[in-house]
Design a protein around this motif. Structure first.
Motif, PDB file in Angstrom:
ATOM      1  N   ARG A 149      -0.391   2.780   9.023  1.00 63.00           N
ATOM      2  CA  ARG A 149       0.872   3.467   8.738  1.00 63.00           C
ATOM      3  C   ARG A 149       0.715   4.425   7.566  1.00 63.00           C
ATOM      4  NH1 ARG A 149       4.802  -0.707   7.322  1.00 63.00           N
ATOM      5  NH2 ARG A 149       6.195   1.070   7.107  1.00 63.00           N
ATOM      6  N   ASP A 207       1.382   8.372   7.838  1.00 62.01           N
ATOM      7  CA  ASP A 207       2.309   9.065   6.942  1.00 62.01           C
ATOM      8  C   ASP A 207       1.607  10.151   6.143  1.00 62.01           C
ATOM      9  OD1 ASP A 207       4.235   7.394   7.878  1.00 62.01           O
ATOM     10  OD2 ASP A 207       4.417   6.176   6.063  1.00 62.01           O
ATOM     11  N   TRP A 267       3.392  -1.679  -3.860  1.00 65.16           N
ATOM     12  CA  TRP A 267       4.806  -1.804  -3.489  1.00 65.16           C
ATOM     13  C   TRP A 267       5.723  -1.291  -4.606  1.00 65.16           C
ATOM     14  CZ3 TRP A 267       2.856  -2.012   0.758  1.00 65.16           C
ATOM     15  CH2 TRP A 267       1.890  -2.936   1.135  1.00 65.16           C
ATOM     16  N   THR A 301       9.930   3.086  -1.310  1.00 64.93           N
ATOM     17  CA  THR A 301      10.589   3.414  -0.045  1.00 64.93           C
ATOM     18  C   THR A 301       9.727   3.065   1.160  1.00 64.93           C
ATOM     19  OG1 THR A 301       9.738   5.690  -0.140  1.00 64.93           O
ATOM     20  CG2 THR A 301      11.893   5.278  -1.122  1.00 64.93           C
ATOM     21  N   PHE A 302       8.528   2.555   0.924  1.00 63.83           N
ATOM     22  CA  PHE A 302       7.618   2.188   2.011  1.00 63.83           C
ATOM     23  C   PHE A 302       7.800   0.713   2.327  1.00 63.83           C
ATOM     24  CE2 PHE A 302       3.525   0.741   3.686  1.00 63.83           C
ATOM     25  CZ  PHE A 302       3.300   1.688   4.679  1.00 63.83           C
ATOM     26  N   ASP A 303       8.210   0.404   3.546  1.00 67.71           N
ATOM     27  CA  ASP A 303       8.477  -0.978   3.951  1.00 67.71           C
ATOM     28  C   ASP A 303       7.225  -1.561   4.601  1.00 67.71           C
ATOM     29  OD1 ASP A 303       9.488  -3.385   4.690  1.00 67.71           O
ATOM     30  OD2 ASP A 303      10.926  -2.609   6.164  1.00 67.71           O
ATOM     31  N   PRO A 304       6.536  -2.485   3.938  1.00 66.59           N
ATOM     32  CA  PRO A 304       5.309  -3.041   4.513  1.00 66.59           C
ATOM     33  C   PRO A 304       5.557  -3.952   5.699  1.00 66.59           C
ATOM     34  CG  PRO A 304       5.875  -4.198   2.500  1.00 66.59           C
ATOM     35  CD  PRO A 304       6.856  -3.059   2.621  1.00 66.59           C
ATOM     36  N   THR A 305       6.800  -4.366   5.913  1.00 66.69           N
ATOM     37  CA  THR A 305       7.117  -5.285   7.011  1.00 66.69           C
ATOM     38  C   THR A 305       7.688  -4.568   8.224  1.00 66.69           C
ATOM     39  OG1 THR A 305       9.365  -5.681   6.145  1.00 66.69           O
ATOM     40  CG2 THR A 305       7.592  -7.089   5.321  1.00 66.69           C
ATOM     41  N   ALA A 306       7.603  -3.233   8.248  1.00 65.53           N
ATOM     42  CA  ALA A 306       8.221  -2.480   9.338  1.00 65.53           C
ATOM     43  C   ALA A 306       7.450  -2.625  10.642  1.00 65.53           C
ATOM     44  CB  ALA A 306       8.335  -1.005   8.967  1.00 65.53           C
ATOM     45  N   GLY A 307       6.250  -3.170  10.592  1.00 65.94           N
ATOM     46  CA  GLY A 307       5.462  -3.358  11.807  1.00 65.94           C
ATOM     47  C   GLY A 307       4.199  -2.537  11.785  1.00 65.94           C
ATOM     48  N   VAL A 336      -0.711  -1.911   7.731  1.00 68.64           N
ATOM     49  CA  VAL A 336      -0.294  -1.088   6.598  1.00 68.64           C
ATOM     50  C   VAL A 336      -1.187   0.133   6.452  1.00 68.64           C
ATOM     51  CG1 VAL A 336      -0.050  -1.039   4.099  1.00 68.64           C
ATOM     52  CG2 VAL A 336       0.764  -3.025   5.377  1.00 68.64           C
TER      53      VAL A 336
END
Length: 278
Positions: free
Chosen positions: A191, A195, A174, A179-185, A188
């Motif tokens: 995602r 990416d 983290w 800029t990587f949001d681990p809570t975005a759904g 991990v």
């Protein structure tokens, strides 16, 4: 704390040198250009100082995971320096400028085949563009593209030799991906893999898409690099550097996904062993 501030200051100085290099080395630069470059260099230096002096960055990725940013910066620095020397040779020819121009011309001609990125760059210019300008663009584009490929190869070799990102050091996902949001759904790992594939695909397509986009906008803008050496340097450098940077980012995110998967596997095995002994 002192070593961290010193490291941030050194990085800021190198960023200033990178941005100011064409203005310092190219003759005949106007005072307005120098002022604009000075403002951009100072702003970039302040940003670098803030990012590297703080405990938790907000924009710069892989801050604590060398040599990711070092390889990228060195690639861009070498590209801008060599292109600046070549452009300087148009007005102040020396043995060095002639040597680099000859090497760049050979590389440009070797890469200039149908549907190659260099050929697409040349196709941006309208019919009737003088041969000297086209030759300069071919030379700079070929040399920049070669440097980007070499930097990508060096990056892969370094990752393999150092076992990046985990060998001999801790790695905070983290902190290195602010800029990587681990809570975005979503998971991990999924995602990160998505990416990574997106960055690699975009890195592959960008050298081909950029000239087409510029050519489509030719009605609004003059052809690039025919009058301004600085425009040529930064445009060609960005054209070659950004795809390689996206490749590196995609590869790095794929390695992080593999690292997290391996840690999950080890944690699962430890949990199973603990239940077996209970």
């Amino acid at each position: 704390m002192i070593s961290q501030l010193a490291g941030a200051f050194v990085r800021a100085v190198f960023v200033v040198l990178l941005i100011a290099m064409p203005t310092l080395l190219l003759p005949g630069q106007s005072s307005d250009t120098a002022q604009i470059v000075t403002l951009v260099a100072l702003f970039s230096a302040i940003l670098i100082m803030i990012e590297y002096a703080s405990n938790y960055p907000s924009l710069i990725e892989f801050r604590d995971a060398p040599p990711f940013n070092r390889v990228r910066f060195l690639s861009l620095f070498i590209t801008v320096f060599l292109l600046t020397i070549i452009c300087r040779g148009r007005t102040d020819p020396t043995t060095l400028t002639q040597f680099l121009t000859t090497i760049g011309a050979l590389i440009g001609h070797a890469i200039d085949f149908p549907y190659s990125p260099v050929r697409l760059v040349l196709s941006m210019f309208p019919d009737g563009t003088d041969r000297a300008s086209l030759a300069l663009v071919r030379t700079t584009a070929g040399l920049s593209y070669l440097i980007s490929l070499l930097s990508l190869a060096v990056f892969l070799i370094v990752l393999r030799l150092q076992g990046w990102p985990m060998k001999g050091r801790s790695f905070n996902v983290w902190v290195n991906l602010p800029t990587f949001d681990p809570t975005a759904g979503g998971d991990v790992v999924d995602r990160l893999i998505r990416d990574a594939r997106f960055n690699i695909s975009l890195g592959f397509l960008l050298p081909f898409l950029t000239p087409l986009a510029v050519k489509s906008a030719a009605a609004l803008f003059d052809p690039l690099a025919t009058t301004s050496s600085q425009t040529l340097i930064w445009t060609v450098a960005a054209w070659a550097f950004l795809p390689a940077s996206l490749f590196m980012r995609g590869i790095a995110m794929g390695r992080i996904a593999d690292m997290i998967t391996e840690q999950r596997r080890q944690s699962h095995e430890l949990a199973q062993n603990g239940l077996a002994h209970a």
